[in-house]
Design an enzyme around this catalytic site. Sequence first.
Site, PDB file in Angstrom:
ATOM      1  CE1 TYR A 175       9.123   4.806   2.853  1.00  0.00           C
ATOM      2  CE2 TYR A 175       7.554   6.759   2.804  1.00  0.00           C
ATOM      3  CZ  TYR A 175       7.907   5.494   3.081  1.00  0.00           C
ATOM      4  OH  TYR A 175       7.440   5.029   4.727  1.00  0.00           O
ATOM      5  N   PRO A 201       0.682  -1.238  -0.045  1.00  0.00           N
ATOM      6  CG  PRO A 201      -0.141  -1.098   2.125  1.00  0.00           C
ATOM      7  CD  PRO A 201       0.595  -1.920   1.100  1.00  0.00           C
ATOM      8  CG  ASN A 202      -0.267   4.383   1.358  1.00  0.00           C
ATOM      9  OD1 ASN A 202      -1.220   4.727   0.899  1.00  0.00           O
ATOM     10  ND2 ASN A 202      -0.167   3.650   2.551  1.00  0.00           N
ATOM     11  CG  HIS A 249      11.354  -2.432   4.044  1.00  0.00           C
ATOM     12  ND1 HIS A 249       9.823  -2.195   4.043  1.00  0.00           N
ATOM     13  CD2 HIS A 249      11.634  -3.521   4.756  1.00  0.00           C
ATOM     14  CE1 HIS A 249       9.487  -3.471   4.815  1.00  0.00           C
ATOM     15  NE2 HIS A 249      10.617  -4.440   5.143  1.00  0.00           N
ATOM     16  NE  ARG A 297       4.156   6.563   1.600  1.00  0.00           N
ATOM     17  CZ  ARG A 297       4.156   5.404   2.094  1.00  0.00           C
ATOM     18  NH1 ARG A 297       4.597   4.431   1.186  1.00  0.00           N
ATOM     19  NH2 ARG A 297       4.190   5.038   3.257  1.00  0.00           N
ATOM     20  CB  ALA A 344       1.618  -0.140   6.317  1.00  0.00           C
ATOM     21  CD  GLU A 365      11.067  -7.466   5.791  1.00  0.00           C
ATOM     22  OE1 GLU A 365      11.333  -8.818   6.300  1.00  0.00           O
ATOM     23  OE2 GLU A 365      10.956  -6.523   6.319  1.00  0.00           O
ATOM     24  CG  ASN A 384       8.475  -1.972  -0.075  1.00  0.00           C
ATOM     25  OD1 ASN A 384       7.828  -2.304   0.890  1.00  0.00           O
ATOM     26  ND2 ASN A 384       9.061  -1.058  -0.471  1.00  0.00           N
ATOM     27  NE  ARG A 408      10.660   5.732   8.348  1.00  0.00           N
ATOM     28  CZ  ARG A 408       9.668   5.585   7.201  1.00  0.00           C
ATOM     29  NH1 ARG A 408       9.798   4.533   6.348  1.00  0.00           N
ATOM     30  NH2 ARG A 408       8.607   6.364   7.338  1.00  0.00           N
TER      31      ARG A 408
HETATM   32  C1  DQA Z   1       8.336   0.950   3.454  1.00  0.00           C
HETATM   33  C2  DQA Z   1       8.495   0.803   5.110  1.00  0.00           C
HETATM   34  C3  DQA Z   1       7.284   0.957   5.750  1.00  0.00           C
HETATM   35  O1  DQA Z   1       7.467   1.015   7.144  1.00  0.00           O
HETATM   36  C4  DQA Z   1       6.258   1.821   5.150  1.00  0.00           C
HETATM   37  O2  DQA Z   1       4.979   1.750   5.691  1.00  0.00           O
HETATM   38  C5  DQA Z   1       6.155   2.021   3.926  1.00  0.00           C
HETATM   39  C6  DQA Z   1       7.349   1.857   2.798  1.00  0.00           C
HETATM   40  C7  DQA Z   1       9.732   1.212   2.762  1.00  0.00           C
HETATM   41  O3  DQA Z   1       9.765   0.954   1.472  1.00  0.00           O
HETATM   42  O4  DQA Z   1      10.553   2.082   3.235  1.00  0.00           O
HETATM   43  O5  DQA Z   1       4.945   2.151   3.237  1.00  0.00           O
HETATM   44  O6  DQA Z   1       8.168  -0.245   3.095  1.00  0.00           O
END
Ligand code: DQA
Length: 156
Positions: A24, A11-12, A101, A19, A78, A99, A75, A108
Amino acid sequence: MSKPIFVLNGPNLNLLGVREPAIYGAETLTDIARRTEVRASSLGLKTDFRQSNIEGELVTWIQEARSGACGIIINAAAYTHTSVAILDALNAAEKPVIELHLSNVHRREAFRHHSYVAAAATGIICGFGAKGYELAVEAMADLLKRQGAPAPAGKS
Ligand code: DQA
């Protein structure tokens, strides 16, 4: 060519570029998909790059990976920190999992320090921004090579 690596985004991440760019980066998800695909193809691999804001859709794609992919780079955004459903699906897939990110989640907020995905992953890449997608493809290429390699002497 064999099956693609599924590169799944949660998501997002469709909002990348606008964003919180300080966290990011400025690249869009389309930019990242392109650089991921280019790196994969230089290694003789292909990628199937997807994004969803819906947990169940990600679960369905992970289930699809069981027969449709050679490995999973995820990725989960959240959902990384909340989703037992994604963890269960990754365990059921029986594929190498990486995994990923963009940000260094360990620098964080404390709620980002726990990952359900990590329990199903061979390894984790975080904190390298969009470059992390290329690093993940390189790591997956290595894992797949090792998987296909004969067992070392004495270990068969
Ligand atoms: C994320 C890190 C997550 O904590 C966050 O909720 C994201 C992006 C990252 O790519 O840094 O949406 O996965």
